[in-house]
Design a protein around this motif. Structure first.
Motif, mmCIF file in Angstrom:
data_model
loop_
_atom_site.group_PDB
_atom_site.id
_atom_site.type_symbol
_atom_site.label_atom_id
_atom_site.label_comp_id
_atom_site.label_asym_id
_atom_site.label_seq_id
_atom_site.Cartn_x
_atom_site.Cartn_y
_atom_site.Cartn_z
ATOM 1 N N THR A 116 0.806 -1.137 -0.096
ATOM 2 C CA THR A 116 0.019 0.093 -0.088
ATOM 3 C C THR A 116 1.007 1.087 -0.096
ATOM 4 O O THR A 116 1.898 1.171 0.391
ATOM 5 C CB THR A 116 -1.024 0.149 1.184
ATOM 6 N N ILE A 117 0.225 2.434 -0.472
ATOM 7 C CA ILE A 117 0.832 3.560 -0.405
ATOM 8 C C ILE A 117 -0.221 4.585 -0.375
ATOM 9 O O ILE A 117 -0.876 4.882 -1.045
ATOM 10 C CB ILE A 117 1.948 3.866 -1.552
ATOM 11 N N GLY A 118 -0.120 5.481 0.756
ATOM 12 C CA GLY A 118 -1.151 6.302 1.224
ATOM 13 C C GLY A 118 -0.776 7.805 1.351
ATOM 14 O O GLY A 118 0.117 8.282 1.814
ATOM 15 N N PHE A 119 -1.333 8.496 0.300
ATOM 16 C CA PHE A 119 -0.840 9.784 -0.149
ATOM 17 C C PHE A 119 0.652 10.160 0.027
ATOM 18 O O PHE A 119 1.353 11.338 0.573
ATOM 19 C CB PHE A 119 -1.319 10.919 1.213
ATOM 20 N N GLY A 120 1.415 9.050 -0.739
ATOM 21 C CA GLY A 120 2.698 9.512 -0.883
ATOM 22 C C GLY A 120 3.326 9.389 -2.315
ATOM 23 O O GLY A 120 4.360 9.703 -2.964
ATOM 24 N N LEU A 121 2.453 8.928 -3.105
ATOM 25 C CA LEU A 121 2.834 8.686 -4.583
ATOM 26 C C LEU A 121 3.320 9.907 -5.445
ATOM 27 O O LEU A 121 4.094 9.781 -6.070
ATOM 28 C CB LEU A 121 1.808 7.599 -5.297
ATOM 29 N N ARG A 122 2.505 10.649 -4.926
ATOM 30 C CA ARG A 122 2.609 12.140 -5.658
ATOM 31 C C ARG A 122 4.050 12.782 -5.414
ATOM 32 O O ARG A 122 4.488 13.668 -6.028
ATOM 33 C CB ARG A 122 1.437 12.924 -5.510
#
Length: 238
Positions: A124-130
């Motif tokens: 998972t990745i939350g509010f980090g990919l950008r």
């Protein structure tokens, strides 16, 4: 003040090192507490079973990491972030959480995960990919470390497409959000940078296509709260 002339990775690190102590409070304020509802929706779609393993990239202060541990109940959960200040806040939460014992926190780089292929049931990745230098490389790494049949999940702010909501959203994101940062966190420059990080980021359908391009199957995308955020899910082929 963070220096935007620095390379993106170094600049992002500086931002989160500085805002870490007030990150959770600011998340509640700037999302009007919606980020909790979005994460619950993601967890329902993921349907984590007892004993499942997961890695939570850009885990920050570990809210999603803790949700994964609660759902898994006994499986190993790894939280990874490159900001030690964020991990320190997360570690305080984990110390008093019912399922904290199964969580391991690692300071590391989402672009180069220190794990073998086929290691986790979920990534998972939350509010980090950008915020990463190369989102394609991060998605490729997430796909690599999940087991065949495993799930890659991204929860992220997105770009509404319908007016008048689109116009109101961008006015809020560009003008109001940095002022909230100034008033509530004394961090105007850091919160001014966060909306700027969305501008080059792909829209919901474009990101869904990127999931497919890196080899993920059964890709699903869900707009949240009028499209201000989005959930993306892809499966690693068995």
């Amino acid at each position: 003040m963070a220096d935007s002339s620095k390379p993106k990775e170094e600049h992002v690190h500086d931002v989160f090192q500085q805002i870490a102590p007030k990150y959770d409070r600011m998340n509640n304020i700037i999302s009007f507490n919606r980020h909790k509802t979005w994460r619950k929706f993601a967890m329902r779609k993921m349907a984590v079973s007892p004993g499942d393993s997961a890695i939570d990239l850009c885990c920050g202060t570990c809210d999603w990491t803790l949700s994964l541990a609660e759902a898994s109940k006994s499986g190993p959960i790894t939280g990874l972030d490159f900001s030690q200040a964020m991990l320190d806040v997360g570690r305080q939460k984990i110390a008093v959480a019912p399922y904290g014992d199964q969580i391991k926190l690692i300071q590391g780089n989402a672009m180069q995960l220190p794990f073998e292929d086929n290691s986790f049931d979920y990534a998972t990745i939350g509010f980090g990919l950008r915020n990463v230098p190369d989102l394609v490389q991060v998605l490729q790494e997430m796909r690599r470390v999940v087991k065949p049949g495993g799930m890659v999940v991204c929860l992220e702010v997105s770009k509404p497409t319908k007016q008048p909501f689109k116009g109101l959203y961008y006015f809020y994101f560009d003008r109001i959000l940095p002022l909230f940062g100034k008033v509530f966190a004394k961090s105007y420059e850091q919160y001014k940078w966060l909306p700027e990080s969305l501008k080059p980021f792909p829209g919901r359908k474009e990101l869904a296509q990127t999931f497919r391009d890196v080899g993920l199957k059964q890709v699903e995308d869900y707009p949240l709260t009028g499209g201000v955020a989005a959930l993306h899910i892809g499966i690693k082929e068995k």
